[in-house]
Scaffold this active site. Sequence first.
Site, PDB file in Angstrom:
ATOM      1  N   LYS A 156       0.862  -1.185   0.000  1.00  0.00           N
ATOM      2  CA  LYS A 156       0.000   0.000   0.000  1.00  0.00           C
ATOM      3  C   LYS A 156       0.890   1.223   0.000  1.00  0.00           C
ATOM      4  CE  LYS A 156      -4.479   0.835   0.423  1.00  0.00           C
ATOM      5  NZ  LYS A 156      -5.561  -0.124   0.109  1.00  0.00           N
TER       6      LYS A 156
HETATM    7  N1  GLU Z   1      -7.196   0.081  -3.208  1.00  0.00           N
HETATM    8  C1  GLU Z   1      -7.985  -1.093  -3.461  1.00  0.00           C
HETATM    9  C2  GLU Z   1      -7.986  -2.003  -2.242  1.00  0.00           C
HETATM   10  O1  GLU Z   1      -7.829  -1.558  -1.131  1.00  0.00           O
HETATM   11  C3  GLU Z   1      -7.577  -1.783  -4.740  1.00  0.00           C
HETATM   12  C4  GLU Z   1      -6.182  -2.276  -4.795  1.00  0.00           C
HETATM   13  C5  GLU Z   1      -5.753  -2.771  -6.172  1.00  0.00           C
HETATM   14  O2  GLU Z   1      -6.553  -2.770  -7.074  1.00  0.00           O
HETATM   15  O3  GLU Z   1      -4.582  -3.154  -6.276  1.00  0.00           O
HETATM   16  O4  GLU Z   1      -8.243  -3.163  -2.334  1.00  0.00           O
END
Ligand code: GLU
Length: 409
Positions: A102
């Site tokens: 993240k």
């Molecule tokens: N931000 C989204 C999540 O928390 C999507 C992450 C992604 O598509 O890699 O799952």
Amino acid sequence: MQFIEASKFYFDQAAKALSLGSRRERQLLTPMREIKVELTLPLDNGEIATFIGYRVQHDNARGPMKGGIRYNPAVDPDEVTALATLMTWKTAVVDLPYGGAKGGINCDPRQLSQDELQRLTRLWTDAMHDVIGPNLDIPAPDMGTNAQTMAWIVDQYANYKGWQPAVITGKPIELGGSLGREAATGRGCLFALEAVLEDAGRSLEGIRVAVQGFGNVGSWAARLMAERGAKVVAVSDVTGGIANPDGLDVPALIAHVAATKGVVNFPGGANASGEQVLTCDCDVLVPAAMEGVFTKVNAKDVRAKWIVEGANGPTTPEADETFRAAGVTVIPDIFANAGGVTVSYFEWVQNIQAYPWTEEHVNRELRARMRKAYADIKEQARASSARDLREAAFQLAIQRVARATKLRS
Ligand code: GLU
């Protein structure tokens, strides 16, 4: 309990149930790499502003790391680490060939112009280009970022490594994005709910839904659930709430939000407070905003029978206890909102094969993945001491990551 402690709490509980042993536990919980960089942005008015950019890469035992980039003032090392860890479990629950990561910037995107956002995003990419890549770590949108943000990243990355659309997902269609990606997290919430309701002998028809948070996830979940016959009786966002026991006209509400920047004063309902929306008379509640929404204090006032965690970490462990005792079924984040990363995976596959899918194909594959994940979670619950879907989902995920780690060591 703080979000970072909550994420460790669920891990510890599952690790104990799986008898992983303290050495393996420590290995799985420790992030692989944590990056924190200074981003000094020249503002439109000639001043400068300094922000902090993050990327936490938690685990890559099952494949390249995957997870969004969040632009929000609350972004800090603890939040990014907890969210990166959740991504590892999320990709494992839906059995994608990925690990978890993240990132983010501690900025308020509403206070920045488009030009400033573009420059800031390119600065983040300059700082991170060596640690991201199609087979290394693949970012995506999250709170405060969108397809345009991803377009700037893929373009800036091309300056270093050439055109590689698979370095990032959630891109505009014109730049290799996938049909269905924008709606995917909300659509995944719908499929998760559909599967859980089926088990309870219920369907979406006539079910009363309340939604907290009306950004990408909340608005798509509301719209798609309404299309399937659910009645959306209350919605809230940062501006307040709006309620109508006979059901809100969701497309009209979306148009109102586009025009006025908030749900309040929508002519098709009565204004309400955010807290009233959380405790309103409904069957299903979809928290689709920040973490830590349900606490010991407010959980007992929730009247819904099902909670679909569109957001990451909306329920604290104390609130989980209350919900369990009250017979409320919580469909946990690492399953409920996995539709986004699942269609991100489809986008990456399409980029690597240079072969785009139809939207219908994307949605069909998404539904199949979500239903398979739910079947796997139920099987884990049956075969273990898990007391709810979250405990079972964590066990399933951690087991998968632990096995891959062991096989590689
Ligand atoms: N931000 C989204 C999540 O928390 C999507 C992450 C992604 O598509 O890699 O799952």
